[in-house]
Design an enzyme around this catalytic site. Structure first.
Site, PDB file in Angstrom:
ATOM      1  N   LYS A  75       0.834  -1.206   0.000  1.00 36.49           N
ATOM      2  CA  LYS A  75       0.000   0.000   0.000  1.00 36.49           C
ATOM      3  C   LYS A  75       0.868   1.256   0.000  1.00 36.49           C
ATOM      4  O   LYS A  75       0.659   2.178  -0.779  1.00 36.49           O
ATOM      5  CB  LYS A  75      -0.926   0.002   1.209  1.00 36.49           C
ATOM      6  CG  LYS A  75      -1.862   1.212   1.250  1.00 36.49           C
ATOM      7  CD  LYS A  75      -2.736   1.224   2.505  1.00 36.49           C
ATOM      8  CE  LYS A  75      -3.797   0.163   2.462  1.00 36.49           C
ATOM      9  NZ  LYS A  75      -4.749   0.278   3.587  1.00 36.49           N
TER      10      LYS A  75
ATOM     11  N   GLU B 172      10.532  -4.991   3.887  1.00 39.03           N
ATOM     12  CA  GLU B 172      10.734  -6.320   3.311  1.00 39.03           C
ATOM     13  C   GLU B 172      10.358  -6.336   1.828  1.00 39.03           C
ATOM     14  O   GLU B 172      11.096  -6.870   0.987  1.00 39.03           O
ATOM     15  CB  GLU B 172       9.902  -7.362   4.070  1.00 39.03           C
ATOM     16  CG  GLU B 172      10.308  -7.547   5.517  1.00 39.03           C
ATOM     17  CD  GLU B 172       9.516  -6.659   6.475  1.00 39.03           C
ATOM     18  OE1 GLU B 172       9.430  -7.012   7.658  1.00 39.03           O
ATOM     19  OE2 GLU B 172       8.982  -5.614   6.029  1.00 39.03           O
TER      20      GLU B 172
ATOM     21  N   GLY C 255      -4.724  -4.465   5.359  1.00 35.80           N
ATOM     22  CA  GLY C 255      -3.952  -5.483   4.653  1.00 35.80           C
ATOM     23  C   GLY C 255      -4.449  -6.892   4.872  1.00 35.80           C
ATOM     24  O   GLY C 255      -4.557  -7.680   3.933  1.00 35.80           O
ATOM     25  N   ARG C 256      -4.794  -7.248   6.111  1.00 36.54           N
ATOM     26  CA  ARG C 256      -5.205  -8.627   6.396  1.00 36.54           C
ATOM     27  C   ARG C 256      -6.636  -8.903   5.953  1.00 36.54           C
ATOM     28  O   ARG C 256      -7.120 -10.026   6.099  1.00 36.54           O
ATOM     29  CB  ARG C 256      -5.021  -8.925   7.879  1.00 36.54           C
ATOM     30  CG  ARG C 256      -5.709  -7.970   8.819  1.00 36.54           C
ATOM     31  CD  ARG C 256      -5.187  -8.145  10.251  1.00 36.54           C
ATOM     32  NE  ARG C 256      -5.737  -7.162  11.179  1.00 36.54           N
ATOM     33  CZ  ARG C 256      -5.241  -5.954  11.354  1.00 36.54           C
ATOM     34  NH1 ARG C 256      -4.204  -5.540  10.643  1.00 36.54           N
ATOM     35  NH2 ARG C 256      -5.777  -5.122  12.230  1.00 36.54           N
TER      36      ARG C 256
ATOM     37  N   GLU D 238      -3.260 -10.147  14.924  1.00 35.28           N
ATOM     38  CA  GLU D 238      -2.933  -8.755  14.612  1.00 35.28           C
ATOM     39  C   GLU D 238      -4.142  -7.857  14.804  1.00 35.28           C
ATOM     40  O   GLU D 238      -4.009  -6.688  15.173  1.00 35.28           O
ATOM     41  CB  GLU D 238      -2.399  -8.624  13.180  1.00 35.28           C
ATOM     42  CG  GLU D 238      -1.811  -7.254  12.872  1.00 35.28           C
ATOM     43  CD  GLU D 238      -1.046  -7.210  11.564  1.00 35.28           C
ATOM     44  OE1 GLU D 238       0.186  -7.394  11.583  1.00 35.28           O
ATOM     45  OE2 GLU D 238      -1.685  -6.992  10.510  1.00 35.28           O
TER      46      GLU D 238
ATOM     47  N   HIS E 132       0.371 -36.664  14.781  1.00 43.11           N
ATOM     48  CA  HIS E 132       1.659 -37.300  15.066  1.00 43.11           C
ATOM     49  C   HIS E 132       2.682 -36.278  15.549  1.00 43.11           C
ATOM     50  O   HIS E 132       3.885 -36.567  15.559  1.00 43.11           O
ATOM     51  CB  HIS E 132       2.168 -38.027  13.818  1.00 43.11           C
ATOM     52  CG  HIS E 132       1.272 -39.156  13.395  1.00 43.11           C
ATOM     53  ND1 HIS E 132       1.447 -40.450  13.825  1.00 43.11           N
ATOM     54  CD2 HIS E 132       0.167 -39.162  12.608  1.00 43.11           C
ATOM     55  CE1 HIS E 132       0.507 -41.214  13.309  1.00 43.11           C
ATOM     56  NE2 HIS E 132      -0.298 -40.464  12.568  1.00 43.11           N
TER      57      HIS E 132
ATOM     58  N   LYS F  62       9.749  -2.398  13.956  1.00 42.24           N
ATOM     59  CA  LYS F  62      10.217  -1.805  12.700  1.00 42.24           C
ATOM     60  C   LYS F  62      11.086  -0.579  12.980  1.00 42.24           C
ATOM     61  O   LYS F  62      12.148  -0.384  12.376  1.00 42.24           O
ATOM     62  CB  LYS F  62       9.026  -1.392  11.831  1.00 42.24           C
ATOM     63  CG  LYS F  62       8.204  -2.534  11.259  1.00 42.24           C
ATOM     64  CD  LYS F  62       7.091  -1.966  10.400  1.00 42.24           C
ATOM     65  CE  LYS F  62       6.211  -3.039   9.807  1.00 42.24           C
ATOM     66  NZ  LYS F  62       5.121  -2.470   8.978  1.00 42.24           N
TER      67      LYS F  62
END
Length: 541
Positions: A200, A206, A261-262, A347, A378, A506
């Site tokens: 955005k 990153e 974003g999510r 979040e 397992h 950050k």
């Protein structure tokens, strides 16, 4: 949550309750504690609730005004109060005939224009008519993003892999770990590779560094500025930054402030999913979510699937003291769903203050974890069954599958249902002892071994049955968890749509990076200073 009703619920949570006894005493328990929405069946009978507790939880939902808060969201009120933003991800999957007026502007034309741009590019890529800088058809797409810009499309592409109709292979690059980009570009040809940068702000570290690395890969292979412009696309709201990077305006798909974003899978962030499925099936994903939205908006609280899941979650976190929730999809294709819901839930609702900035007295959001069954059986199901920890679990199972090994699927379903049954009923000492004796052991041997085979039971779970794992049902499932998270935010009186806690790490990483790269000196705490010194010693050694 300091109401008298909540205090009463906390007291009820301390009273012993046996699920075995509840099922024995009420033959209709399974019938009462089930609900259907958009073809999804929810069995919530294996939860630590009675009729009386459930009615009080429903009353809690009424007192919290979930329905009126939902209307505020739908009307475009700025319920994200710390950023003064509306929360309108549902608009992205709304019926195309529905006007979507926010601050006096109908957003429907913008959304449809974005879909049209996606459809045009997807058509060209599917047909092989979009050519690279050497005149070849595109064979691969690198999607660069992180968090909500990556988890959603990656999860959905994996979930819907059997519906893949695209000749273009999709590769995801998120983590700033250099191994990610190095592995992604290995074996690819830049002349036949398209790159999408999803950010955005176009400033997320990153994403920006990975995009720069891929651009350098193009340059190292001989691509010039014009070639890079031909191969790079973006979805962003920062047109200027994207242009400065080298992406032309007509290659930028929009992002909006009213979509977090999510919650952005339904926007241009879903481009990899649309590319894989084709726009017609991508619209089915949107339709499944839209239908779940309508269920959430219109269904009464006692039949409202997102509200039911939200109330159960709050009951376990705040009344029963559970700190975690397992998400257990019994589907190989849904193996990325727990990671996706981790961000969606933790979040959104991992907050320390309420809407007014006052410290919370109750915990919010569980630790979400899980993996695809039966792999998890397992690995960590031992803890679920015999540990003193109580971990409420959601089991998710599609009834029909795309492969031809139906006996495998019957076995998978048997394991899924058996796990919920075993968690609920457990195994008593007498049952364990009788089992050992039946194997031919002596009385003394049975008494010694039986305690190790006891499972306390009374471990709660939900089971969600999907008719099949299709774009429609995946859309409905994702929207179900979105609305559940929203409801819990209302119950806790928090802002589910900001994420300020992410910012501190950050901010602190920048000066540390500057020291690591010898750009400047700084003073940190003794532990951080020692770690920096040791890293530099090992890194340069």
């Amino acid at each position: 949550m300091s109401s008298a009703l909540w205090a009463e619920l906390k007291q009820l949570a301390q009273q012993p309750l046996s699920l075995r006894q509840q099922f024995a005493a009420d033959p209709k328990r399974a019938e009462k504690f089930q609900v259907n929405a958009c073809g999804i069946h929810l069995d919530f009978a294996k939860n630590l609730i009675t009729d009386g507790i459930w009615q009080k939880l429903l009353e809690l939902a009424k007192q919290s005004q979930i329905q009126s808060k939902t209307q505020q969201m739908l009307h475009g009120d700025k319920i994200n109060n710390t950023e003064q933003r509306a929360v309108w991800h549902m608009a992205l999957r709304a019926d195309t005939k529905t006007p979507l007026v926010l601050d006096g502007v109908d957003l429907q034309p913008e959304i449809q224009a974005c879909h049209a741009q996606m459809a045009e590019l997807i058509g060209q890529l599917h047909q092989g008519s979009y050519k690279g800088y050497q005149g070849d058809a595109i064979t691969d797409l690198i999607w660069i993003g992180i968090g909500g810009s990556l988890l959603g499309p990656q999860m959905a592409c994996e979930a819907l892999a059997p519906f893949n109709k695209s000749p273009v292979r999709i590769h995801f690059a998120g983590n700033i770990d250099g191994a990610v980009v190095s592995d992604v570009v290995k074996g690819l040809n830049p002349a036949t590779t398209l790159v999408f940068v999803a950010s955005k702000s176009f400033g997320t570290e990153e994403t920006k560094q990975n995009a720069l690395a891929v651009r350098q890969w193009f340059t190292d292979k001989g691509a010039d500025k014009a070639a890079i412009a031909q191969h790079f696309w973006a979805t962003s709201s920062n047109i200027k930054a994207a242009a400065e990077f080298g992406i032309v305006a007509e290659h930028i798909l929009p992002m909006w402030d009213w979509v977090g974003g999510r919650y952005s899978l339904w926007s241009a962030i879903g481009f990899p999913v649309a590319l894989q499925l084709g726009m017609e099936q991508f619209q089915q994903l949107l339709k499944g979510a839209r239908d779940m939205d309508q269920h959430f908006i219109n269904a009464p609280l006692e039949q409202n699937m997102p509200v039911i899941l939200a109330l159960l979650g709050v009951w376990y976190i705040n009344a029963k003291g559970c700190q975690a929730q397992a998400l257990l999809p019994y589907s190989h294709y849904l193996r990325f769903l727990p990671s996706y819901v981790q961000q969606l839930d933790m979040e959104s609702n991992g907050k320390g203050v309420d809407l007014d900035g006052k410290p919370l007295t109750d915990a919010t959001a569980p630790v979400i974890w899980g993996d695809a069954g039966t792999n998890g059986q397992h690995a960590y199901h031992q803890l679920l069954h015999q540990s003193a920890l109580a971990v409420p679990s959601d089991f998710i199972l599609p009834a029909k599958v795309s492969h031809e090994l139906n006996d495998h699927h019957h076995r998978l379903a048997a394991h899924c249902f058996a796990q919920t049954q075993a968690l609920m009923q457990g195994k008593t000492f007498d049952e364990a002892k009788a089992e050992v004796l039946a194997s031919g052991a002596s009385e003394a041997e049975a008494i010694a071994l039986a305690p190790h085979k006891v499972s306390p039971g009374n471990k709660p779970s939900n089971t969600l049955l999907l008719p099949e794992l299709s774009p429609y049902y995946l859309g409905a499932l994702i929207a179900l968890y979105e609305q559940k998270v929203f409801c819990q935010g209302v119950l806790w009186n928090i802002n589910s749509f900001d994420q300020w806690g992410v910012e501190l790490g950050k901010q602190l990483s920048t000066p540390i990076y500057q020291v690591l790269s010898d750009q400047q000196k700084n003073n940190f705490d003794a532990s951080t200073e020692a770690l920096i010194a040791k890293f530099k010693q090992l890194n340069l050694g």
